[in-house]
Design a protein around this motif. Structure first.
Motif, short mmCIF file in Angstrom:
data_model
loop_
_atom_site.label_atom_id
_atom_site.label_comp_id
_atom_site.label_asym_id
_atom_site.label_seq_id
_atom_site.Cartn_x
_atom_site.Cartn_y
_atom_site.Cartn_z
N VAL A 272 18.65 38.22 40.50
CA VAL A 272 19.17 39.58 40.34
C VAL A 272 18.28 40.54 41.12
N ASN A 273 18.88 41.42 41.91
CA ASN A 273 18.09 42.32 42.77
C ASN A 273 18.54 43.77 42.61
N GLU A 274 18.23 44.32 41.46
CA GLU A 274 18.61 45.70 41.14
C GLU A 274 17.40 46.60 41.34
N THR A 275 17.45 47.49 42.33
CA THR A 275 16.30 48.35 42.58
C THR A 275 16.74 49.61 43.32
N TYR A 276 15.79 50.53 43.52
CA TYR A 276 16.06 51.77 44.25
C TYR A 276 14.73 52.38 44.64
N ARG B 165 -15.44 49.04 54.78
CA ARG B 165 -16.07 49.78 55.87
C ARG B 165 -15.05 50.75 56.45
N PRO B 166 -15.49 51.85 57.10
CA PRO B 166 -14.55 52.76 57.77
C PRO B 166 -13.71 51.98 58.77
N GLY B 167 -12.41 52.18 58.71
CA GLY B 167 -11.50 51.46 59.59
C GLY B 167 -11.16 50.07 59.10
N GLY B 168 -11.65 49.71 57.91
CA GLY B 168 -11.41 48.38 57.36
C GLY B 168 -9.96 48.18 56.95
N ARG B 169 -9.64 46.92 56.64
CA ARG B 169 -8.26 46.55 56.33
C ARG B 169 -8.01 46.59 54.82
N ILE B 170 -6.91 47.22 54.42
CA ILE B 170 -6.45 47.23 53.03
C ILE B 170 -5.09 46.55 53.00
N ARG B 171 -4.97 45.51 52.17
CA ARG B 171 -3.73 44.71 52.14
C ARG B 171 -3.00 44.93 50.82
N ILE B 172 -1.72 45.27 50.91
CA ILE B 172 -0.87 45.49 49.74
C ILE B 172 0.28 44.48 49.81
N TRP B 173 0.54 43.81 48.69
CA TRP B 173 1.59 42.79 48.64
C TRP B 173 2.63 43.19 47.60
N SER B 174 3.87 43.33 48.02
CA SER B 174 4.99 43.64 47.13
C SER B 174 5.83 42.39 46.97
N VAL B 175 5.91 41.89 45.71
CA VAL B 175 6.67 40.68 45.43
C VAL B 175 7.31 40.81 44.04
N PRO B 176 8.61 40.71 43.91
CA PRO B 176 9.60 40.42 44.95
C PRO B 176 9.96 41.66 45.76
N SER B 177 10.31 41.43 47.01
CA SER B 177 10.66 42.55 47.88
C SER B 177 12.02 43.12 47.53
N SER B 178 12.90 42.28 46.96
CA SER B 178 14.30 42.62 46.81
C SER B 178 14.82 43.12 48.16
N VAL C 80 18.31 38.92 50.46
CA VAL C 80 17.72 40.25 50.27
C VAL C 80 16.64 40.52 51.32
N LEU C 81 15.95 39.49 51.77
CA LEU C 81 14.97 39.69 52.85
C LEU C 81 15.66 40.16 54.12
N ASN C 82 16.81 39.57 54.42
CA ASN C 82 17.57 40.02 55.60
C ASN C 82 18.05 41.45 55.43
N ALA C 83 18.47 41.80 54.21
CA ALA C 83 18.91 43.18 53.95
C ALA C 83 17.74 44.15 54.10
N ASP D 288 -5.54 43.38 48.30
CA ASP D 288 -6.23 44.41 47.51
C ASP D 288 -5.38 44.93 46.35
N ILE D 289 -4.07 45.03 46.57
CA ILE D 289 -3.17 45.55 45.53
C ILE D 289 -1.86 44.76 45.57
N ILE D 290 -1.42 44.31 44.40
CA ILE D 290 -0.16 43.58 44.30
C ILE D 290 0.79 44.36 43.39
N PHE D 291 2.00 44.58 43.86
CA PHE D 291 3.09 45.09 43.03
C PHE D 291 3.99 43.90 42.71
N CYS D 292 4.00 43.49 41.44
CA CYS D 292 4.86 42.39 41.00
C CYS D 292 5.60 42.88 39.76
N ARG D 293 6.64 43.64 39.98
CA ARG D 293 7.28 44.37 38.89
C ARG D 293 8.65 43.76 38.56
N ASN D 294 8.85 43.55 37.27
CA ASN D 294 10.15 43.08 36.75
C ASN D 294 10.55 41.72 37.33
#
Length: 288
Positions: free
Chosen positions: A80-84, A108-121, A156-159, A220-226
């Motif tokens: 199910v992929n209900e989101t907005y 460090r200044p200019g360093g890399r910050i990685r955020i992962w959103s799963v599921p992307s829907s 949903v990845l293609n969408a 660094d940060i994961i969004f894994c909601r619902n």
């Protein structure tokens, strides 16, 4: 002479249990008995689409297919992929007011910050993250921010990569953001800017498969909601441990409002910020 009536395809109780156990082993998703109608309807749809005679012949082919293409078709139907856009925006407020700044202090200044959103829907969440950072995080130019987004559903990845959204999907966006980051296609659809599409790296992943989650590291940060609400206790623990391994020490996990990491795993510390409660991988992991 009247032609013989075609016997309708049915799913027996035993069929349902066999399929439920198989699908759970493959995806970590557990269907309660109250999902029986939902599951049966989609199974019959695939049985008919593949020209199988009945559940038994379909299930044998499904179990022994080499490429897993039919399993992916089922996954796409069963999820199910209900989101907005800007859904549960208090966590995005927490992202730009607290989490990003705390993560940045360890870089460090200019360093890399990685955020992962799963599921992307269909992409609303990772694109919401990108818009929030561009508009509301003052240090966005000082760091290399990567946004990764994954889902088990290839449709949903293609969408998400197409980036075309309904009026309902964008209804929570401020008018200024809508005009800045979207182009109106017609009365009912909006297309997100190509630059935003290119700012997110989309990929297929099954959180229940360790071999697929190993490539995610130093997040660094994961969004894994619902998502975890569709798992049973064992699958939730597997997913929680996969995210823990993916996180950089001190990294954060955001869950949906009805989910609690404290009931799943003792690996994380609870962090209460002004806008949201999130879960953190202890810094002691790095010896700091």
């Amino acid at each position: 002479m009247r032609a013989a009536a075609v016997k309708p395809i049915t799913i027996s109780d035993a069929d349902f249990l066999k399929f439920r156990e198989f699908f759970y082993r493959k995806t970590g998703i557990h269907f309660d008995d109250n999902k029986r109608y939902f599951v049966d309807k989609r199974l019959v749809e695939r049985i008919e689409a593949t020209g199988s005679e009945n559940f038994r012949s379909y299930f044998i082919a499904l179990r022994f297919e080499a490429k897993g293409e039919e399993l992916q078709q089922l996954v796409n139907l069963m999820t199910v992929n209900e989101t907005y856009f800007f859904r549960e925006s208090y966590q995005f407020d927490c992202l730009v007011k607290d989490m990003m700044s705390e993560v940045a202090r360890r870089k460090r200044p200019g360093g890399r910050i990685r955020i992962w959103s799963v599921p992307s829907s269909t992409g609303e969440e990772p694109y919401s993250i990108a818009i929030y950072l561009l508009e509301r995080w003052a240090q966005i130019e000082d760091y290399e921010v990567e946004i990764l987004s994954s889902d088990i559903d290839t449709n949903v990845l293609n969408a998400a990569r197409r980036g075309v959204y309904s009026q309902r999907s964008v209804s929570n966006l401020p008018k200024a953001y809508l005009e800045k980051y979207f182009t109106r296609l017609n009365e009912h659809e909006w297309k997100i800017q190509r630059e935003l599409v290119e700012s997110v790296e989309f990929s297929h992943v099954n959180l229940a498969e360790a071999v697929e989650t190993r490539r995610f590291r130093d997040i660094d940060i994961i969004f894994c909601r619902n998502l975890l609400i569709y798992f049973d206790d064992l699958s939730r623990r597997v997913a929680a441990e996969a995210m823990f391994d993916a996180l950089h020490p001190g990294g954060f996990v955001c869950l949906g409002h009805s989910e609690s990491m404290s009931r799943i795993s003792s690996l994380y510390q609870v962090r209460r910020f002004a806008d949201a409660m999130v879960y953190q991988k202890p810094l002691e992991e790095s010896g700091l």
